[in-house]
Design an enzyme around this catalytic site. Structure first.
Site, PDB file in Angstrom:
ATOM      1  CB  SER A   9      27.426  31.364  25.163  1.00  0.00           C
ATOM      2  OG  SER A   9      27.244  32.174  24.435  1.00  0.00           O
ATOM      3  CG  HIS A  10      21.515  32.553  26.472  1.00  0.00           C
ATOM      4  ND1 HIS A  10      22.237  32.118  27.792  1.00  0.00           N
ATOM      5  CD2 HIS A  10      20.334  32.895  26.820  1.00  0.00           C
ATOM      6  CE1 HIS A  10      21.402  32.377  28.329  1.00  0.00           C
ATOM      7  NE2 HIS A  10      20.277  33.131  28.197  1.00  0.00           N
ATOM      8  CB  VAL A  11      24.994  33.014  21.212  1.00  0.00           C
ATOM      9  CG1 VAL A  11      25.063  33.311  19.317  1.00  0.00           C
ATOM     10  CG2 VAL A  11      23.136  34.147  21.745  1.00  0.00           C
ATOM     11  N   GLY A  43      19.106  30.736  23.451  1.00  0.00           N
ATOM     12  CA  GLY A  43      19.519  29.859  24.572  1.00  0.00           C
ATOM     13  C   GLY A  43      19.449  28.972  25.444  1.00  0.00           C
TER      14      GLY A  43
END
Lengths: 122, 194
Positions: A9-11, A43
């Site tokens: 995940s981006h987070v 990211g």
């Protein structure tokens, strides 16, 4: 266990949160995560994904991701790793949860695939 | 021939400067149709590339491209990391066998497309790489043309990348990735790489 799961995940909190949720139905399925960038920002990180592959004891890994650039980093890591990784373009939470529950029940990969098909969203 | 260790290093240095100078502008473009971090991500990436080149002092064009690729892949964070990283990785491979700029850039483009699956007209960096390589082939590449190619992404509707979530609403905005790629090609000309 033959099947493991990697969440990208981006987070970081999303990856960790989804792992927590999924563990409820899949206590024995190895789950590793790669959330956020190397410096803790929003990211994805190629290096974190490689690490999540390596630290996962399973030989076959099912990979779930949230948004587009996570997929690109995942694909690069898949080209580098020795493990067999299957990437799913499915709704991340629902499909990860489903796959983990099935893996916990000892369901074969083909059957998991079938059940995830309707969850394809990207 | 036109491509050597010195002008390639000069190219990357000018590119890094240009990205850092225009960091806020790139992020502003990205705020309109994306997640607003293109400038910050690219600036972090090129800063790390400069550090890596300084530390490791690669001796050949191939090694310079390779180090640039690896650094961008691991340091950029956003989608531009894997995309620019793949571009430089493609260029690395081809630079082993030729110093022909068109061939080298074409191989960079091929690897961007392999990674991002975009084709022309989807409002991405591809929309500048394709016409730049074409113009270069015909010996007509100028800084002016590069700017025009980047501007032309304004009228496109995004169907790939983060901007595609906006659909029709993406029309009227210049693509930030096309602009950072424009900087890459402008500085290539400035450094005398040809």
């Amino acid at each position: 266990m033959a099947i493991g799961i990697v969440i990208v995940s981006h987070v970081a909190e999303i990856a960790a949160g989804l792992k927590r949720l999924v563990k409820e139905v899949a206590a024995d399925v190895p789950i590793t995560t790669a959330g956020g960038t190397d410096d803790g920002g929003v990211g994805t990180s190629f290096e974190k994904i490689m690490k999540a592959f390596e630290e996962n004891p399973a030989e076959t890994i099912l990979a779930f991701y949230d948004l587009g650039s996570a997929k690109m980093n995942l694909e690069m890591a898949m080209e580098m790793t020795e493990k067999e990784v299957k990437l799913y373009d499915t709704a991340m939470i629902e499909s990860c949860y489903t796959a983990a529950a099935l893996a916990q029940a000892g369901v074969e990969l083909d059957a998991i695939d079938q059940q995830l098909k309707p969850l394809k969203v990207k | 021939m036109g491509m050597n260790k010195d002008n390639v290093l000069k190219w990357l240095e000018l590119f890094a400067e240009k990205i850092i100078e225009n960091k806020d502008y790139l992020s502003d473009l990205d705020t309109a149709i994306g997640d607003g971090d293109h400038g910050t991500n690219m600036a972090r990436g090129v800063t790390e590339v400069m550090k890596a080149l300084e530390d490791k002092k690669p001796e050949t064009v191939t090694d310079i491209f390779k180090l640039t690729a690896m650094t961008l892949i691991s340091k950029v964070g956003g989608a531009s990391g894997p995309l620019y990283g793949s571009a430089f990785m493609g260029m690395t491979k081809t630079s082993m066998t030729t110093d022909d700029l068109v061939e080298i850039l074409s191989s960079g483009l091929a690897d961007i497309q392999k990674r991002g699956k975009a084709v022309s007209g989807e409002k991405t960096m591809i929309d500048i790489w394709v016409p730049v390589i074409e113009a270069l082939k015909n010996g007509e590449l100028t800084a002016e043309k590069i700017k025009t190619f980047a501007e032309a992404t304004k009228d496109l509707k995004a169907t790939k990348g983060r901007a595609s979530y906006l659909g029709e609403r993406s029309i009227g905005h210049i693509d930030p990735g096309a602009v950072s790629s424009a900087y890459l090609f402008e500085t290539m000309l400035e450094a005398g790489v040809k």
